[in-house]
Design a protein around this motif. Structure first.
Motif, short mmCIF file in Angstrom:
data_model
loop_
_atom_site.label_atom_id
_atom_site.label_comp_id
_atom_site.label_asym_id
_atom_site.label_seq_id
_atom_site.Cartn_x
_atom_site.Cartn_y
_atom_site.Cartn_z
N THR A 27 0.86 -1.19 0.00
CA THR A 27 0.00 0.00 0.00
C THR A 27 0.90 1.24 0.00
N PRO A 28 1.37 1.66 -1.17
CA PRO A 28 2.34 2.76 -1.24
C PRO A 28 1.72 4.14 -1.05
N ASN A 29 1.27 4.41 0.19
CA ASN A 29 0.62 5.69 0.47
C ASN A 29 1.38 6.51 1.50
N ASN A 30 2.63 6.13 1.76
CA ASN A 30 3.53 6.87 2.66
C ASN A 30 3.01 6.99 4.09
N ASP A 31 2.26 5.97 4.55
CA ASP A 31 1.84 5.98 5.95
C ASP A 31 2.78 5.16 6.83
N GLY B 200 -3.67 5.09 -2.32
CA GLY B 200 -4.53 6.09 -1.70
C GLY B 200 -4.81 5.76 -0.25
N MET B 201 -5.63 6.60 0.37
CA MET B 201 -5.94 6.45 1.79
C MET B 201 -7.35 5.92 2.04
N LYS B 202 -8.13 5.73 0.95
CA LYS B 202 -9.51 5.27 1.10
C LYS B 202 -9.52 3.85 1.65
N LYS B 203 -10.30 3.61 2.70
CA LYS B 203 -10.40 2.29 3.30
C LYS B 203 -11.14 1.37 2.35
N ARG B 204 -10.66 0.12 2.22
CA ARG B 204 -11.32 -0.85 1.34
C ARG B 204 -10.98 -2.24 1.82
N SER B 205 -11.69 -3.21 1.26
CA SER B 205 -11.43 -4.61 1.59
C SER B 205 -10.13 -5.04 0.94
N GLY B 206 -9.32 -5.75 1.69
CA GLY B 206 -8.10 -6.34 1.13
C GLY B 206 -8.32 -7.78 0.74
#
Length: 161
Positions: A60-64, A142-148
């Motif tokens: 998840t390349p969103n820099n968190d 992105g940062m949107k929560k979703r099912s993995g």
């Protein structure tokens, strides 16, 4: 003629609907975090006493700071490897080998942060009769929560349910 064009446009719009996109993402999750479709053709005659190789199904390349890059655990312990990463159209998008200057992480930079994607990897160590592993992994951006889907991680990712 006007009705034919409207009908064609309706088909195009329906094929790009969110229902189809959700279905595509569910099949992507299956390929990334479930049974490897290449399992029957992969070769493992490598003595892995240095450390067992572990292939992750997603990043998840969103820099968190959590799962921001895809990597193969313990790959740095082995010499004479080649790693290739392809997009879904079979275009080579990344390549590394045991002579690479740093630990292998993908992606490097922000080139694939615009949308969720699927990639295929191919890892060869020594030669294809010693160790060959092909598989898929997903980038969830992105940062949107979703099912993995079936994707799990040692470090729970805040964007995956």
């Amino acid at each position: 003629m006007r009705y034919l064009f409207v009908g064609f446009l309706t088909i195009i719009l329906n094929s790009c609907s969110s229902d189809n996109l959700q279905s595509d993402l569910e099949s992507i999750n299956y390929s990334c975090c479930d049974n490897n479709p290449f399992a029957d053709t992969n070769v493992d005659n490598l003595e892995q006493s240095r450390g067992e190789l572990e292939f992750y199904g997603f990043a998840t390349p969103n820099n968190d700071g959590v799962n921001d890059a895809w990597s193969i655990r313990n790959l740095e312990l082995y010499e004479n490897f080649t790693l290739k990463i392809f997009d879904v159209d079979k275009n080579l998008v990344y390549q590394a080998n045991s002579n690479s200057e740093s630990r292998v992480f993908f992606p490097q930079g922000s080139e694939f942060q615009d949308e969720d994607r699927v990639f295929q990897y191919e890892l060869v160590i020594e030669n294809e009769t010693t160790f060959l592993n092909k598989g898929y992994f997903c980038l969830f951006t992105g940062m949107k929560k979703r099912s993995g889907g079936k994707c799990t991680s040692v470090f729970p990712d805040p964007i995956l349910d």
